[in-house]
Motif scaffolding. Structure first.
Motif, PDB file in Angstrom:
ATOM      1  N   PRO A 119      -1.390  -1.379  -6.144  1.00  0.00           N
ATOM      2  CA  PRO A 119      -2.781  -0.990  -5.894  1.00  0.00           C
ATOM      3  C   PRO A 119      -2.970   0.484  -6.217  1.00  0.00           C
ATOM      4  O   PRO A 119      -1.997   1.253  -6.247  1.00  0.00           O
ATOM      5  CB  PRO A 119      -2.955  -1.273  -4.403  1.00  0.00           C
ATOM      6  N   ASP A 164      -1.321  -6.866   2.957  1.00  0.00           N
ATOM      7  CA  ASP A 164      -2.702  -7.371   2.920  1.00  0.00           C
ATOM      8  C   ASP A 164      -2.668  -8.893   2.783  1.00  0.00           C
ATOM      9  O   ASP A 164      -2.559  -9.439   1.687  1.00  0.00           O
ATOM     10  CB  ASP A 164      -3.438  -6.730   1.739  1.00  0.00           C
ATOM     11  N   THR A 190       5.771   0.961  -0.029  1.00  0.00           N
ATOM     12  CA  THR A 190       6.103   0.695  -1.436  1.00  0.00           C
ATOM     13  C   THR A 190       7.588   0.441  -1.680  1.00  0.00           C
ATOM     14  O   THR A 190       7.958  -0.112  -2.716  1.00  0.00           O
ATOM     15  CB  THR A 190       5.671   1.886  -2.307  1.00  0.00           C
ATOM     16  N   GLU A 219      -4.071   2.957  -4.544  1.00  0.00           N
ATOM     17  CA  GLU A 219      -3.676   3.926  -3.514  1.00  0.00           C
ATOM     18  C   GLU A 219      -2.184   4.253  -3.561  1.00  0.00           C
ATOM     19  O   GLU A 219      -1.757   5.306  -3.095  1.00  0.00           O
ATOM     20  CB  GLU A 219      -4.027   3.383  -2.129  1.00  0.00           C
ATOM     21  N   GLY A 233       0.806  -1.216   0.000  1.00  0.00           N
ATOM     22  CA  GLY A 233       0.000   0.000   0.000  1.00  0.00           C
ATOM     23  C   GLY A 233       0.837   1.263   0.000  1.00  0.00           C
ATOM     24  O   GLY A 233       2.071   1.233  -0.062  1.00  0.00           O
ATOM     25  N   ARG A 234       0.166   2.391   0.129  1.00  0.00           N
ATOM     26  CA  ARG A 234       0.793   3.695  -0.081  1.00  0.00           C
ATOM     27  C   ARG A 234       1.978   3.940   0.834  1.00  0.00           C
ATOM     28  O   ARG A 234       2.947   4.599   0.436  1.00  0.00           O
ATOM     29  CB  ARG A 234      -0.260   4.803   0.132  1.00  0.00           C
ATOM     30  N   ASP A 289      -5.734  -4.223  -8.599  1.00  0.00           N
ATOM     31  CA  ASP A 289      -6.428  -4.046  -7.324  1.00  0.00           C
ATOM     32  C   ASP A 289      -7.184  -5.274  -6.850  1.00  0.00           C
ATOM     33  O   ASP A 289      -7.644  -5.308  -5.709  1.00  0.00           O
ATOM     34  CB  ASP A 289      -7.417  -2.873  -7.417  1.00  0.00           C
TER      35      ASP A 289
END
Length: 493
Positions: free
Chosen positions: A278, A323, A255, A280, A251-252, A298
């Motif tokens: 993804p 995730d 990375t 974001e 995620g953001r 995504d």
């Protein structure tokens, strides 16, 4: 696999069988002991010509016999020598014969008072030790180590288990170790490796065919083992011919790890590398990428559409991914594709290891798992908890169970295949233990898979190149430094 004795490793039990086979073939076993002891004496003189006293600590077995031979050779060279024996003096066999040929007195081990100027010849137990040392021996070891005396160990520092590398209660810190014919796992597995000092392998005359016949596919990881599997660029090569690697981003706020893997994959030889991000994190990744391409993914539906393109040849999932549920879904979608599963990709299956293993159970091995000890325990809990297993044993059992190549990381990284082949890596410098180093390794393995290398060779070559890059980058390196010094595949000699 390659059978060069320089890369071959045998367990103490296998070495005992080699000694028996050599004797049964007509080779004089006492002549072998003579050569071994003479080699130890030569090493001691070569490294410590000015020793005030050579203190030989001799056990009751054949390791002690080697010590008696070494003591006789040192005394004949005019060196001051004293022998301190542990346990009953050998009276039979080769060790008894060696004891009788040594004409000097033998004092009990407890009489040894270490002194500055001593050089210790460690002939107590060697590689075959399978029990914890008693208090008397431990006390002597503690005194020698406290004074930091030079120690020349015969076969393996006493107290180190030759099969596992573990310390059995206490162990001498050797400055030099002289072993015979080939190394044992304890020379390379930690903490044994750190206790051996410089290790010298001396050929005492056992035919290589006897040694090789007794080994069970365990080697030191060296280029000679996998060099022929490396892809070579032809005059008409193009980027798609070098494979297309895809790396999944987290995620953001996570990375960087995936970008390290992707950059390493490109530097390690993949023709194209795409970072799968993804939504974001798309802007953050786009701001940092140049040669690495970017694709937004995504969900599983988007991934399935992407992998319909057969030119995507390998995948890396795990570095900074985060995730766990999505990781499991993506892995199931990639069950038929070459995949490196690292970090969060492994942890995602901590409650469902059989789901991962069954997904890759069929067909040629195309899954590579790269756990450190903690991640390994999450998916192979029973194997990790078995105290009788060495690191090599653990990696081999895990590889068989998962139908995956296991890269069990550490200072003594072990690479194991489901068919029982295993390698211990020995070229990684200590400063390689730095943030992002594992992400770089995953990218190198992915690049090798993308170029069509078999999974075991792809992982072994990557681990070696990773270590070599660390050596070249030097202490204080960062993960980015590793990437910058990765050499091309065609430069490995």
């Amino acid at each position: 696999m390659h059978i060069d004795l320089e890369t071959l490793l045998v367990t103490p039990a296998e070495m005992a069988g080699i000694d028996r086979d050599a004797a049964n073939s007509g080779i004089d076993s006492f002549a072998l002991m003579e050569r071994a002891g003479q080699a130890v004496a030569a090493a001691a003189l070569r490294h410590y010509p000015g020793a005030f006293r050579f203190a030989v600590l001799a056990g009751p077995g054949n390791n002690g016999g080697d010590g008696y031979v070494a003591a006789r050779a040192l005394a004949m060279s005019g060196c001051p020598v004293e022998i301190f024996g542990f346990g009953p003096a050998p009276t039979h066999g080769d060790a008894g014969r060696a004891r009788k040929r040594y004409r000097g007195p033998v004092r009990p081990l407890q009489d040894y008072v270490p002194a500055v100027g001593d050089v210790v010849i460690d002939a107590l137990f060697g590689a075959g030790l399978s029990r914890d040392l008693d208090g008397q021996v431990g006390a002597v070891i503690e005194r020698v180590n406290w004074l930091a005396l030079p120690v020349v160990a015969i076969d393996l520092p006493s107290g180190v288990d030759g099969r596992t590398g573990r310390v059995r209660g206490a162990a001498l810190q050797a400055s030099h170790t002289v072993t015979f014919m080939c190394r044992k796992p304890g020379h390379l597995l930690m903490p044994g490796r750190a206790l051996c000092g410089d290790t010298e392998v001396f050929d005492i005359g056992i035919p290589g065919r006897i040694v090789a016949a007794a080994s069970h596919h365990l080697r030191v990881n060296e280029p000679g083992i996998w060099r022929m599997s490396l892809p070579r660029a032809s005059a008409g090569a193009h980027k798609y011919g070098h494979g297309h690697l895809a790396v999944f981003s987290g995620g953001r706020l996570a990375t960087g790890a995936a970008r390290l893997s992707a950059s390493a994959g490109l530097k390690a030889g993949a023709g194209l590398v795409t970072l799968l991000t993804p939504a974001e994190a798309a802007d953050d990744n786009a701001a940092h990428l140049t040669a690495v391409m970017l694709r937004q993914i995504d969900n599983v539906a988007a991934l399935r559409a992407l992998i319909a393109d057969p030119r995507l040849s390998a995948f890396v999932l795990g570095p900074g991914f985060g995730d766990f549920a999505r990781a499991r879904d993506y892995v199931m979608a990639l069950r038929d594709r070459p995949l490196v599963l690292d970090a969060d990709g492994i942890t995602a299956f901590r409650d469902k290891p059989p789901e991962l293993f069954s997904a890759f159970a069929d067909g040629p091995t195309h899954l590579v798992l790269t756990p450190h000890d903690g991640e390994f325990a999450r998916v192979f809990a029973d194997i990790a908890d078995d105290p009788a297993l060495s690191k090599v044993d653990r990696a081999r059992q895990a590889a068989r169970r998962s139908n995956a190549v296991i890269v069990l990381k550490g200072a003594d990284t072990v690479i194991a295949a489901p068919d029982g082949r295993a390698l211990i890596n020995a070229n990684a410098p200590p400063w390689l233990a730095t943030a992002g180093s594992g992400d770089v390794l995953s990218g190198i393995i992915g690049a090798h898979l993308a170029q069509g290398m078999p999974a075991f060779e792809a992982a072994a070559a990557a681990v070696w190149r990773h270590g070599e890059a660390g050596r070249r980058a030097g202490s204080g390196l960062t993960a980015e430094d590793l990437i910058n010094v990765l050499n091309g595949l065609d430069q490995i000699k």
